[in-house]
Motif scaffolding. Structure first.
Motif, mmCIF file in Angstrom:
data_model
loop_
_atom_site.group_PDB
_atom_site.id
_atom_site.type_symbol
_atom_site.label_atom_id
_atom_site.label_comp_id
_atom_site.label_asym_id
_atom_site.label_seq_id
_atom_site.Cartn_x
_atom_site.Cartn_y
_atom_site.Cartn_z
ATOM 1 N N GLN A 1 0.835 -1.206 0.000
ATOM 2 C CA GLN A 1 0.000 0.000 0.000
ATOM 3 C C GLN A 1 0.871 1.258 0.000
ATOM 4 N N TYR A 2 1.895 1.281 0.846
ATOM 5 C CA TYR A 2 2.779 2.446 0.876
ATOM 6 C C TYR A 2 3.570 2.575 -0.428
ATOM 7 N N ARG A 3 4.025 1.444 -0.967
ATOM 8 C CA ARG A 3 4.820 1.461 -2.197
ATOM 9 C C ARG A 3 3.958 1.832 -3.404
ATOM 10 N N ASN A 4 2.847 1.129 -3.583
ATOM 11 C CA ASN A 4 2.059 1.253 -4.812
ATOM 12 C C ASN A 4 1.050 2.392 -4.784
ATOM 13 N N THR A 5 0.424 2.606 -3.643
ATOM 14 C CA THR A 5 -0.609 3.635 -3.556
ATOM 15 C C THR A 5 -0.023 5.007 -3.262
ATOM 16 N N LEU A 6 0.945 5.042 -2.331
ATOM 17 C CA LEU A 6 1.506 6.328 -1.927
ATOM 18 C C LEU A 6 2.837 6.651 -2.600
ATOM 19 N N GLY A 7 3.422 5.685 -3.297
ATOM 20 C CA GLY A 7 4.675 5.925 -4.001
ATOM 21 C C GLY A 7 5.875 6.110 -3.092
ATOM 22 N N ALA A 8 5.832 5.506 -1.914
ATOM 23 C CA ALA A 8 6.914 5.670 -0.938
ATOM 24 C C ALA A 8 8.046 4.679 -1.185
ATOM 25 N N GLU A 9 9.214 5.021 -0.652
ATOM 26 C CA GLU A 9 10.380 4.135 -0.680
ATOM 27 C C GLU A 9 10.241 3.146 0.479
ATOM 28 N N VAL A 10 10.064 1.872 0.145
ATOM 29 C CA VAL A 10 9.787 0.837 1.138
ATOM 30 C C VAL A 10 10.987 -0.101 1.233
ATOM 31 N N GLY A 11 11.482 -0.295 2.446
ATOM 32 C CA GLY A 11 12.625 -1.170 2.670
ATOM 33 C C GLY A 11 12.223 -2.636 2.720
ATOM 34 N N ALA A 12 13.211 -3.478 2.963
ATOM 35 C CA ALA A 12 12.997 -4.921 3.068
ATOM 36 C C ALA A 12 12.593 -5.284 4.498
ATOM 37 N N PRO A 13 11.868 -6.386 4.670
ATOM 38 C CA PRO A 13 11.525 -6.834 6.027
ATOM 39 C C PRO A 13 12.779 -7.191 6.825
ATOM 40 N N GLN A 14 12.761 -6.846 8.116
ATOM 41 C CA GLN A 14 13.846 -7.176 9.039
ATOM 42 C C GLN A 14 13.241 -7.860 10.255
ATOM 43 N N ASP A 15 13.703 -9.053 10.574
ATOM 44 C CA ASP A 15 13.279 -9.716 11.805
ATOM 45 C C ASP A 15 14.078 -9.152 12.968
ATOM 46 N N GLU A 16 13.381 -8.809 14.031
ATOM 47 C CA GLU A 16 14.000 -8.298 15.254
ATOM 48 C C GLU A 16 13.559 -9.192 16.412
ATOM 49 N N PRO A 17 14.192 -10.376 16.546
ATOM 50 C CA PRO A 17 13.739 -11.339 17.553
ATOM 51 C C PRO A 17 13.805 -10.829 18.988
ATOM 52 N N ASP A 18 14.754 -9.952 19.309
ATOM 53 C CA ASP A 18 14.838 -9.417 20.673
ATOM 54 C C ASP A 18 13.625 -8.567 21.034
ATOM 55 N N HIS A 19 12.940 -8.063 20.021
ATOM 56 C CA HIS A 19 11.769 -7.218 20.245
ATOM 57 C C HIS A 19 10.471 -7.925 19.852
ATOM 58 N N GLY A 20 10.569 -9.134 19.281
ATOM 59 C CA GLY A 20 9.379 -9.891 18.908
ATOM 60 C C GLY A 20 8.625 -9.317 17.727
ATOM 61 N N VAL A 21 9.351 -8.700 16.794
ATOM 62 C CA VAL A 21 8.690 -8.078 15.646
ATOM 63 C C VAL A 21 9.475 -8.297 14.359
ATOM 64 N N THR A 22 8.746 -8.222 13.265
ATOM 65 C CA THR A 22 9.339 -8.031 11.949
ATOM 66 C C THR A 22 8.968 -6.613 11.546
ATOM 67 N N VAL A 23 9.938 -5.870 11.038
ATOM 68 C CA VAL A 23 9.700 -4.470 10.689
ATOM 69 C C VAL A 23 10.028 -4.218 9.225
ATOM 70 N N ILE A 24 9.355 -3.241 8.680
ATOM 71 C CA ILE A 24 9.692 -2.672 7.378
ATOM 72 C C ILE A 24 9.693 -1.164 7.567
ATOM 73 N N PHE A 25 10.781 -0.522 7.150
ATOM 74 C CA PHE A 25 10.855 0.935 7.242
ATOM 75 C C PHE A 25 10.486 1.565 5.911
#
Length: 134
Positions: A21-45
């Motif tokens: 949605q951010y990439r295609n609809t809003l035309g934003a620069e979207v990064g790759a998914p990053q697993d952050e096991p110490d925080h219990g999340v996968t993030v995309i910036f």
């Protein structure tokens, strides 16, 4: 003490759909998914001209984001992150002022590879605050 806004974090039930949605609809620069096991999340910036958006998705059992999404199934703003020059000095000053630091009170390494701390939302008008040392 606090510096610029580093990012706004949004918990999402479908990470790939939100990124698209951010990439295609809003035309934003979207990064790759990053697993952050110490925080219990996968993030995309998502990089914006003046800040970043952090998409959060649960990773593993006991993820704090899973509980957030149970209460907010469509997702929503999870926290805001401010930059600080010295995270330990900021922590100590905040604790002296009565703010509660979540967890052990010791910084963990965050998704940007820098030390982070979280502050209790009840101390900041219902908003979970992350501090990141820059």
């Amino acid at each position: 003490m606090i510096g610029r806004l580093n990012h706004v974090a949004i918990a999402v039930p479908d990470l790939e759909a939100a990124a698209a949605q951010y990439r295609n609809t809003l035309g934003a620069e979207v990064g790759a998914p990053q697993d952050e096991p110490d925080h219990g999340v996968t993030v995309i910036f998502i990089t914006l001209p003046n800040t970043k958006i952090e998409l959060l998705h649960p990773l593993g059992e006991g993820s704090p984001i899973a509980g957030f999404l149970e209460k907010n199934p469509a997702g929503g703003i999870h926290h805001i992150c401010y930059e600080v020059e010295d995270i330990l000095a900021a922590r100590d000053r905040l604790k002296e002022a009565g703010a509660r630091v979540l967890g052990s009170g010791e910084p963990k390494i965050g998704a940007h590879g820098k030390p982070v701390l979280f502050l209790h939302p009840k101390d900041f008008n219902g908003c979970l605050v992350e501090l990141e040392q820059v």
